[in-house]
Scaffold this motif. Structure first.
Motif, PDB file in Angstrom:
ATOM      1  N   PRO A 164     108.298  78.215  99.728  1.00 24.95           N
ATOM      2  CA  PRO A 164     109.690  78.674  99.633  1.00 24.95           C
ATOM      3  C   PRO A 164     110.683  77.831 100.425  1.00 24.95           C
ATOM      4  O   PRO A 164     111.884  78.118 100.387  1.00 24.95           O
ATOM      5  CB  PRO A 164     109.613  80.091 100.232  1.00 24.95           C
ATOM      6  N   LEU A 165     110.223  76.811 101.133  1.00 25.35           N
ATOM      7  CA  LEU A 165     111.107  76.125 102.097  1.00 25.35           C
ATOM      8  C   LEU A 165     112.000  75.065 101.442  1.00 25.35           C
ATOM      9  O   LEU A 165     111.594  74.385 100.499  1.00 25.35           O
ATOM     10  CB  LEU A 165     110.272  75.479 103.209  1.00 25.35           C
ATOM     11  N   ARG A 166     113.197  74.940 102.012  1.00 27.78           N
ATOM     12  CA  ARG A 166     114.145  73.914 101.542  1.00 27.78           C
ATOM     13  C   ARG A 166     114.458  72.976 102.699  1.00 27.78           C
ATOM     14  O   ARG A 166     114.787  73.402 103.796  1.00 27.78           O
ATOM     15  CB  ARG A 166     115.424  74.579 101.024  1.00 27.78           C
ATOM     16  N   VAL A 167     114.303  71.690 102.410  1.00 21.85           N
ATOM     17  CA  VAL A 167     114.523  70.676 103.437  1.00 21.85           C
ATOM     18  C   VAL A 167     115.972  70.200 103.365  1.00 21.85           C
ATOM     19  O   VAL A 167     116.527  70.046 102.276  1.00 21.85           O
ATOM     20  CB  VAL A 167     113.528  69.498 103.253  1.00 21.85           C
ATOM     21  N   ARG A 168     116.585  70.030 104.532  1.00 22.37           N
ATOM     22  CA  ARG A 168     117.965  69.516 104.579  1.00 22.37           C
ATOM     23  C   ARG A 168     117.893  68.004 104.709  1.00 22.37           C
ATOM     24  O   ARG A 168     117.312  67.473 105.661  1.00 22.37           O
ATOM     25  CB  ARG A 168     118.710  70.152 105.758  1.00 22.37           C
ATOM     26  N   GLU A 210     126.612  65.952 105.815  1.00 20.12           N
ATOM     27  CA  GLU A 210     126.316  67.355 105.501  1.00 20.12           C
ATOM     28  C   GLU A 210     125.051  67.408 104.635  1.00 20.12           C
ATOM     29  O   GLU A 210     124.182  68.241 104.818  1.00 20.12           O
ATOM     30  CB  GLU A 210     127.523  67.960 104.747  1.00 20.12           C
ATOM     31  N   GLY A 211     124.945  66.473 103.711  1.00 20.38           N
ATOM     32  CA  GLY A 211     123.729  66.298 102.925  1.00 20.38           C
ATOM     33  C   GLY A 211     123.492  67.408 101.919  1.00 20.38           C
ATOM     34  O   GLY A 211     124.418  68.094 101.485  1.00 20.38           O
ATOM     35  N   ALA A 212     122.227  67.604 101.579  1.00 23.57           N
ATOM     36  CA  ALA A 212     121.861  68.563 100.538  1.00 23.57           C
ATOM     37  C   ALA A 212     120.559  69.238 100.919  1.00 23.57           C
ATOM     38  O   ALA A 212     119.716  68.639 101.590  1.00 23.57           O
ATOM     39  CB  ALA A 212     121.703  67.835  99.203  1.00 23.57           C
ATOM     40  N   GLY A 213     120.414  70.485 100.482  1.00 27.01           N
ATOM     41  CA  GLY A 213     119.154  71.209 100.680  1.00 27.01           C
ATOM     42  C   GLY A 213     118.327  71.125  99.403  1.00 27.01           C
ATOM     43  O   GLY A 213     118.834  71.420  98.318  1.00 27.01           O
ATOM     44  N   HIS A 214     117.079  70.677  99.530  1.00 32.77           N
ATOM     45  CA  HIS A 214     116.206  70.525  98.353  1.00 32.77           C
ATOM     46  C   HIS A 214     114.866  71.207  98.625  1.00 32.77           C
ATOM     47  O   HIS A 214     114.464  71.359  99.798  1.00 32.77           O
ATOM     48  CB  HIS A 214     115.951  69.039  98.072  1.00 32.77           C
ATOM     49  N   THR A 233     113.345  59.293 107.393  1.00 34.30           N
ATOM     50  CA  THR A 233     114.710  58.811 107.612  1.00 34.30           C
ATOM     51  C   THR A 233     115.756  59.904 107.390  1.00 34.30           C
ATOM     52  O   THR A 233     116.740  59.976 108.124  1.00 34.30           O
ATOM     53  CB  THR A 233     114.980  57.619 106.660  1.00 34.30           C
ATOM     54  N   TYR A 234     115.578  60.722 106.374  1.00 33.49           N
ATOM     55  CA  TYR A 234     116.649  61.639 105.980  1.00 33.49           C
ATOM     56  C   TYR A 234     116.332  63.119 106.193  1.00 33.49           C
ATOM     57  O   TYR A 234     117.250  63.940 106.192  1.00 33.49           O
ATOM     58  CB  TYR A 234     117.013  61.415 104.508  1.00 33.49           C
ATOM     59  N   ALA A 235     115.037  63.494 106.293  1.00 27.77           N
ATOM     60  CA  ALA A 235     114.709  64.921 106.432  1.00 27.77           C
ATOM     61  C   ALA A 235     115.152  65.380 107.821  1.00 27.77           C
ATOM     62  O   ALA A 235     114.564  64.999 108.827  1.00 27.77           O
ATOM     63  CB  ALA A 235     113.215  65.140 106.230  1.00 27.77           C
ATOM     64  N   ALA A 236     116.209  66.197 107.880  1.00 37.17           N
ATOM     65  CA  ALA A 236     116.845  66.506 109.159  1.00 37.17           C
ATOM     66  C   ALA A 236     116.571  67.931 109.623  1.00 37.17           C
ATOM     67  O   ALA A 236     116.874  68.283 110.757  1.00 37.17           O
ATOM     68  CB  ALA A 236     118.348  66.292 109.032  1.00 37.17           C
TER      69      ALA A 236
END
Ligand code: SIN
Length: 307
Positions: A164-168, A210-214, A233-236
């Motif tokens: 169920p998790l969403r990565v920012r 701000e990026g995106a949640g995926h 690099t990008y998973a914050a």
């Protein structure tokens, strides 16, 4: 200790009729042999596309490709993706130069650090391709890691936890590193560095910050294969978790995906053309070409909202 999974390295070629495919490593990657990508028949192209999804990264040697031909080949996969960093070359806005001069000493190298391309966008590019024109006599390789194979080797309990998790995904680390280590100039990272000291970030950069949640586990829209969507690099962060909670999990996943057994490494030559599926693998370039020019050209194919 890393326990390599047995029975899961499925990089054998399919039963191709139109092209010859030679796998590169047990985990991923394959060379397509004996064809010019500028003159593929529809039947050959269909097998090339399937080989891309199967092997995650494919490459052709000894190609002779103009910018217009790279555009045409790229468009066979789908429309161009908006590029997050570059403006393209003159007359070909979708063909992005990836050039490092012999005497350049960049603080940050474009493409360094394990990453999937531009995941901070709501619809990140599906496929990226690079054509090598001038290649150092040594160094300048690119590595990829198979994030679908990595997902398949997790325990069922971990898969249930991640489902169920969403990565920012955010440009934050690139922005901070560029501002700290790179002189502002007209290179992709130099343009990000140019924001140093600005009271307000340009709206376009602020959006990427701000990026995106995926979904942390995404499903390939064509093959339905599941893969971890996570990089160094990008998973914050992970939506709903504190950074103390999210960081160890993200660090574990990045280490898991990029363990040597799940990777392949390409030695470029002038005329090598490589393409990869950003939904199924991560990649990285290295800052190891001091004294030599490296010149490649990149196109990217639009993707979908990850699901
Ligand atoms: C990229 O990340 O697209 C660049 C890879 C490379 O220059 O090898």
């Amino acid at each position: 200790m890393i326990l390599h999974p047995t029975g899961r390295f499925g990089n054998a070629p399919a039963d191709n009729r139109e092209i010859e495919v030679r796998p590169l490593a047990a985990a991923m990657g394959a060379e397509i042999v004996g064809v010019q990508l500028t003159s593929l028949s529809d039947a050959q192209f269909a097998e090339v596309r399937a080989a891309l999804f199967r092997h995650k990264m494919i490459y052709f040697r000894s190609q002779d490709v103009s910018h217009a031909e790279q555009e045409r080949f790229s468009l066979r996969f789908g429309p161009f993706a908006p590029d997050a960093y570059t403006k393209g070359v003159e007359g070909h806005p979708d063909v992005q130069p990836v050039i490092r001069e012999a005497d350049e000493r960049p603080g940050v190298i474009f493409g360094s650090g394990w990453h999937t391309d531009s995941p901070f966008l709501p619809e990140p590019p599906a496929i990226s391709m690079l054509y090598g024109v001038e290649i150092p006599p040594w160094g300048g390789d690119t590595m990829w890691a198979n994030s679908a194979l990595a997902y398949s080797t997790l325990s069922d309990t971990m898969k249930t936890l991640l489902a169920p998790l969403r990565v920012r995904m955010s440009m934050r680390t690139v922005l901070e590193t560029a501002q700290m280590h790179q002189a502002p100039d007209d290179t992709p990272i130099g343009r990000v560095a140019a924001t140093r000291g600005q009271a307000q970030l340009p709206a376009e950069i602020a959006r990427k910050l701000e990026g995106a949640g995926h979904p942390l586990v995404r499903t390939h829209p064509v093959t339905r294969e599941e893969a971890l969507y996570c990089d160094q690099t990008y998973a914050a962060g992970i939506d709903g978790l504190t950074s103390e909670e999210a960081s160890p999990l993200l660090q574990f996943l990045v280490r898991h995906i990029t363990q040597p057994a799940f990777t392949c490494r390409l030695r470029w030559e002038a005329g090598t053309f490589a393409l990869w599926d950003n939904r199924l693998c991560v990649h990285q370039a290295f800052n190891d070409t001091d004294g030599f020019r490296r010149e490649l050209y990149r196109t990217t194919v639009a993707g979908e909202v990850p699901a």
